[in-house]
Design a protein around this motif. Sequence first.
Motif, PDB file in Angstrom:
ATOM      1  N   GLU A   5      30.104  50.928  32.019  1.00 17.10           N
ATOM      2  CA  GLU A   5      30.966  52.048  31.664  1.00 17.10           C
ATOM      3  C   GLU A   5      32.181  52.094  32.575  1.00 17.10           C
ATOM      4  O   GLU A   5      32.107  51.832  33.777  1.00 17.10           O
ATOM      5  CB  GLU A   5      30.191  53.361  31.761  1.00 17.10           C
ATOM      6  CG  GLU A   5      29.064  53.468  30.746  1.00 17.10           C
ATOM      7  CD  GLU A   5      28.364  54.818  30.846  1.00 17.10           C
ATOM      8  OE1 GLU A   5      28.785  55.625  31.697  1.00 17.10           O
ATOM      9  OE2 GLU A   5      27.418  55.043  30.080  1.00 17.10           O
ATOM     10  N   ASN A   6      33.336  52.431  31.998  1.00 16.62           N
ATOM     11  CA  ASN A   6      34.547  52.611  32.773  1.00 16.62           C
ATOM     12  C   ASN A   6      34.359  53.818  33.677  1.00 16.62           C
ATOM     13  O   ASN A   6      33.969  54.887  33.218  1.00 16.62           O
ATOM     14  CB  ASN A   6      35.745  52.833  31.844  1.00 16.62           C
ATOM     15  CG  ASN A   6      37.063  52.558  32.550  1.00 16.62           C
ATOM     16  OD1 ASN A   6      37.347  53.153  33.570  1.00 16.62           O
ATOM     17  ND2 ASN A   6      37.844  51.654  31.989  1.00 16.62           N
ATOM     18  N   PRO A   7      34.602  53.654  35.003  1.00 23.28           N
ATOM     19  CA  PRO A   7      34.301  54.740  35.946  1.00 23.28           C
ATOM     20  C   PRO A   7      35.152  55.980  35.777  1.00 23.28           C
ATOM     21  O   PRO A   7      34.759  57.052  36.197  1.00 23.28           O
ATOM     22  CB  PRO A   7      34.540  54.095  37.312  1.00 23.28           C
ATOM     23  CG  PRO A   7      35.507  52.991  37.034  1.00 23.28           C
ATOM     24  CD  PRO A   7      35.135  52.471  35.686  1.00 23.28           C
ATOM     25  N   ASP A   8      36.326  55.834  35.233  1.00 21.41           N
ATOM     26  CA  ASP A   8      37.225  56.989  35.121  1.00 21.41           C
ATOM     27  C   ASP A   8      37.936  56.913  33.775  1.00 21.41           C
ATOM     28  O   ASP A   8      38.727  56.001  33.527  1.00 21.41           O
ATOM     29  CB  ASP A   8      38.255  56.977  36.256  1.00 21.41           C
ATOM     30  CG  ASP A   8      39.051  58.272  36.313  1.00 21.41           C
ATOM     31  OD1 ASP A   8      39.148  58.958  35.265  1.00 21.41           O
ATOM     32  OD2 ASP A   8      39.563  58.602  37.385  1.00 21.41           O
ATOM     33  N   PRO A   9      37.671  57.858  32.897  1.00 18.68           N
ATOM     34  CA  PRO A   9      38.294  57.791  31.569  1.00 18.68           C
ATOM     35  C   PRO A   9      39.802  57.959  31.598  1.00 18.68           C
ATOM     36  O   PRO A   9      40.491  57.611  30.646  1.00 18.68           O
ATOM     37  CB  PRO A   9      37.622  58.943  30.813  1.00 18.68           C
ATOM     38  CG  PRO A   9      37.170  59.892  31.883  1.00 18.68           C
ATOM     39  CD  PRO A   9      36.804  59.023  33.049  1.00 18.68           C
ATOM     40  N   LEU A  24      30.332  44.734  43.374  1.00 21.46           N
ATOM     41  CA  LEU A  24      30.508  45.241  44.738  1.00 21.46           C
ATOM     42  C   LEU A  24      29.563  46.406  44.998  1.00 21.46           C
ATOM     43  O   LEU A  24      28.947  46.511  46.078  1.00 21.46           O
ATOM     44  CB  LEU A  24      31.955  45.675  44.957  1.00 21.46           C
ATOM     45  CG  LEU A  24      33.005  44.566  44.984  1.00 21.46           C
ATOM     46  CD1 LEU A  24      34.412  45.148  44.991  1.00 21.46           C
ATOM     47  CD2 LEU A  24      32.801  43.652  46.190  1.00 21.46           C
ATOM     48  N   LEU A  25      29.436  47.289  44.010  1.00 22.89           N
ATOM     49  CA  LEU A  25      28.533  48.425  44.158  1.00 22.89           C
ATOM     50  C   LEU A  25      27.098  47.947  44.314  1.00 22.89           C
ATOM     51  O   LEU A  25      26.344  48.494  45.142  1.00 22.89           O
ATOM     52  CB  LEU A  25      28.654  49.350  42.943  1.00 22.89           C
ATOM     53  CG  LEU A  25      27.762  50.597  42.954  1.00 22.89           C
ATOM     54  CD1 LEU A  25      28.131  51.498  44.136  1.00 22.89           C
ATOM     55  CD2 LEU A  25      27.902  51.362  41.640  1.00 22.89           C
ATOM     56  N   THR A  39      33.161  54.868  41.589  1.00 24.91           N
ATOM     57  CA  THR A  39      34.340  55.603  42.065  1.00 24.91           C
ATOM     58  C   THR A  39      34.486  55.460  43.573  1.00 24.91           C
ATOM     59  O   THR A  39      35.602  55.312  44.090  1.00 24.91           O
ATOM     60  CB  THR A  39      34.234  57.086  41.681  1.00 24.91           C
ATOM     61  OG1 THR A  39      34.169  57.203  40.260  1.00 24.91           O
ATOM     62  CG2 THR A  39      35.444  57.865  42.180  1.00 24.91           C
ATOM     63  N   ASP A  40      33.375  55.483  44.296  1.00 27.64           N
ATOM     64  CA  ASP A  40      33.431  55.283  45.747  1.00 27.64           C
ATOM     65  C   ASP A  40      33.982  53.894  46.073  1.00 27.64           C
ATOM     66  O   ASP A  40      34.759  53.728  47.028  1.00 27.64           O
ATOM     67  CB  ASP A  40      32.037  55.433  46.361  1.00 27.64           C
ATOM     68  CG  ASP A  40      31.494  56.844  46.246  1.00 27.64           C
ATOM     69  OD1 ASP A  40      32.244  57.781  46.560  1.00 27.64           O
ATOM     70  OD2 ASP A  40      30.326  57.005  45.838  1.00 27.64           O
ATOM     71  N   VAL A  41      33.573  52.906  45.301  1.00 23.45           N
ATOM     72  CA  VAL A  41      34.074  51.549  45.511  1.00 23.45           C
ATOM     73  C   VAL A  41      35.580  51.492  45.265  1.00 23.45           C
ATOM     74  O   VAL A  41      36.341  50.932  46.061  1.00 23.45           O
ATOM     75  CB  VAL A  41      33.340  50.550  44.588  1.00 23.45           C
ATOM     76  CG1 VAL A  41      34.020  49.180  44.639  1.00 23.45           C
ATOM     77  CG2 VAL A  41      31.879  50.438  44.979  1.00 23.45           C
ATOM     78  N   ILE A  42      36.030  52.082  44.155  1.00 19.77           N
ATOM     79  CA  ILE A  42      37.447  52.046  43.806  1.00 19.77           C
ATOM     80  C   ILE A  42      38.290  52.764  44.856  1.00 19.77           C
ATOM     81  O   ILE A  42      39.362  52.294  45.252  1.00 19.77           O
ATOM     82  CB  ILE A  42      37.665  52.673  42.418  1.00 19.77           C
ATOM     83  CG1 ILE A  42      36.993  51.811  41.351  1.00 19.77           C
ATOM     84  CG2 ILE A  42      39.153  52.833  42.110  1.00 19.77           C
ATOM     85  CD1 ILE A  42      36.984  52.438  39.973  1.00 19.77           C
ATOM     86  N   ASN A  43      37.810  53.888  45.331  1.00 17.68           N
ATOM     87  CA  ASN A  43      38.566  54.670  46.310  1.00 17.68           C
ATOM     88  C   ASN A  43      38.676  53.962  47.655  1.00 17.68           C
ATOM     89  O   ASN A  43      39.533  54.321  48.483  1.00 17.68           O
ATOM     90  CB  ASN A  43      37.915  56.038  46.504  1.00 17.68           C
ATOM     91  CG  ASN A  43      38.111  56.943  45.314  1.00 17.68           C
ATOM     92  OD1 ASN A  43      38.995  56.723  44.490  1.00 17.68           O
ATOM     93  ND2 ASN A  43      37.279  57.972  45.198  1.00 17.68           N
ATOM     94  N   ASN A  44      37.810  52.975  47.899  1.00 19.19           N
ATOM     95  CA  ASN A  44      37.831  52.235  49.171  1.00 19.19           C
ATOM     96  C   ASN A  44      37.810  50.732  48.900  1.00 19.19           C
ATOM     97  O   ASN A  44      37.176  49.963  49.627  1.00 19.19           O
ATOM     98  CB  ASN A  44      36.618  52.629  50.023  1.00 19.19           C
ATOM     99  CG  ASN A  44      36.588  54.099  50.362  1.00 19.19           C
ATOM    100  OD1 ASN A  44      37.221  54.535  51.315  1.00 19.19           O
ATOM    101  ND2 ASN A  44      35.854  54.871  49.587  1.00 19.19           N
ATOM    102  N   LEU A  45      38.536  50.327  47.868  1.00 18.85           N
ATOM    103  CA  LEU A  45      38.419  48.960  47.364  1.00 18.85           C
ATOM    104  C   LEU A  45      38.793  47.915  48.411  1.00 18.85           C
ATOM    105  O   LEU A  45      38.099  46.896  48.546  1.00 18.85           O
ATOM    106  CB  LEU A  45      39.295  48.791  46.121  1.00 18.85           C
ATOM    107  CG  LEU A  45      39.139  47.465  45.371  1.00 18.85           C
ATOM    108  CD1 LEU A  45      37.694  47.243  44.961  1.00 18.85           C
ATOM    109  CD2 LEU A  45      40.052  47.445  44.153  1.00 18.85           C
ATOM    110  N   GLU A  90      35.137  53.413  58.140  1.00 18.62           N
ATOM    111  CA  GLU A  90      36.448  53.396  57.483  1.00 18.62           C
ATOM    112  C   GLU A  90      36.441  54.200  56.198  1.00 18.62           C
ATOM    113  O   GLU A  90      37.422  54.889  55.873  1.00 18.62           O
ATOM    114  CB  GLU A  90      36.868  51.960  57.195  1.00 18.62           C
ATOM    115  CG  GLU A  90      38.250  51.837  56.587  1.00 18.62           C
ATOM    116  CD  GLU A  90      38.731  50.415  56.482  1.00 18.62           C
ATOM    117  OE1 GLU A  90      39.756  50.185  55.792  1.00 18.62           O
ATOM    118  OE2 GLU A  90      38.101  49.516  57.086  1.00 18.62           O
ATOM    119  N   ALA A  91      35.344  54.124  55.448  1.00 15.51           N
ATOM    120  CA  ALA A  91      35.278  54.804  54.150  1.00 15.51           C
ATOM    121  C   ALA A  91      34.844  56.257  54.266  1.00 15.51           C
ATOM    122  O   ALA A  91      34.971  57.017  53.299  1.00 15.51           O
ATOM    123  CB  ALA A  91      34.316  54.049  53.224  1.00 15.51           C
TER     124      ALA A  91
END
Length: 248
Positions: A5-9, A24-25, A39-45, A90-91
Amino acid sequence: MREVENPDPVIKFPQKLVREFQQLLNQLHEQGLTWLTITDVINNLGAVATWSMEQQQFVETYHVDSDTWSVGPASDSFTASWDLLRLCAEAGWAQPLADGGRDHTTPAALAVHQAKERLAAAMLADSTQQRASANTIAERASKAQSRPTTLKILATELLQRDTTIALETLLEAVPIRVGKWGERTVVLRNDWEPGEPSRENRLDRLEGVQRALRAARLQLHDVQTGEIADIHRLAADDVDPLEVRRIS
């Protein structure tokens, strides 16, 4: 296979990219960070991707006893744990514990420590590159620390920088290292190979260091007593470092 699923519509990521986020998740989940989402992964990619690549690096090792080569992970278990802690710091994530719990304090403490180091480096840059006054820098740092603290830290950073500059042409020939003793004391440490060179040779090299310090109006002191110290003490293999101070 079910589509990831796409994390953010609102942001339409390509499914191939979303699957990479999911991989990665999954790596993070394997390390015990089971509460994280895509979303956590994307915010700290950037941080997550760097961590992932470090874990996947391999090195070739030669085994003398068996005259063979092998390929294995570049990081041992301690290094891998440290890498994960740095990522959590860092995250802004908690560190997973072996019993399934979470340690929020350790990564937060590391983040604060790293922030202090960045602040000290920034203060030094403002002083040396931007020519900002100590009072101006203290005002800029007032949200993080008191004026006396800022002035002491800045003085230490400037002393360490000036000591390094004074000795930079000698540090390859003389195994003397500029560093800190605690947070606010600049010191010289020796790094001789045991038994090499001879004591006479060491003393001769240290004379050059002494001349460079004097030219920069710097002086050595005992870190415990504060008394003026002879640089020749650094000719011994096992000796405490000597404190560097400015000649008033």
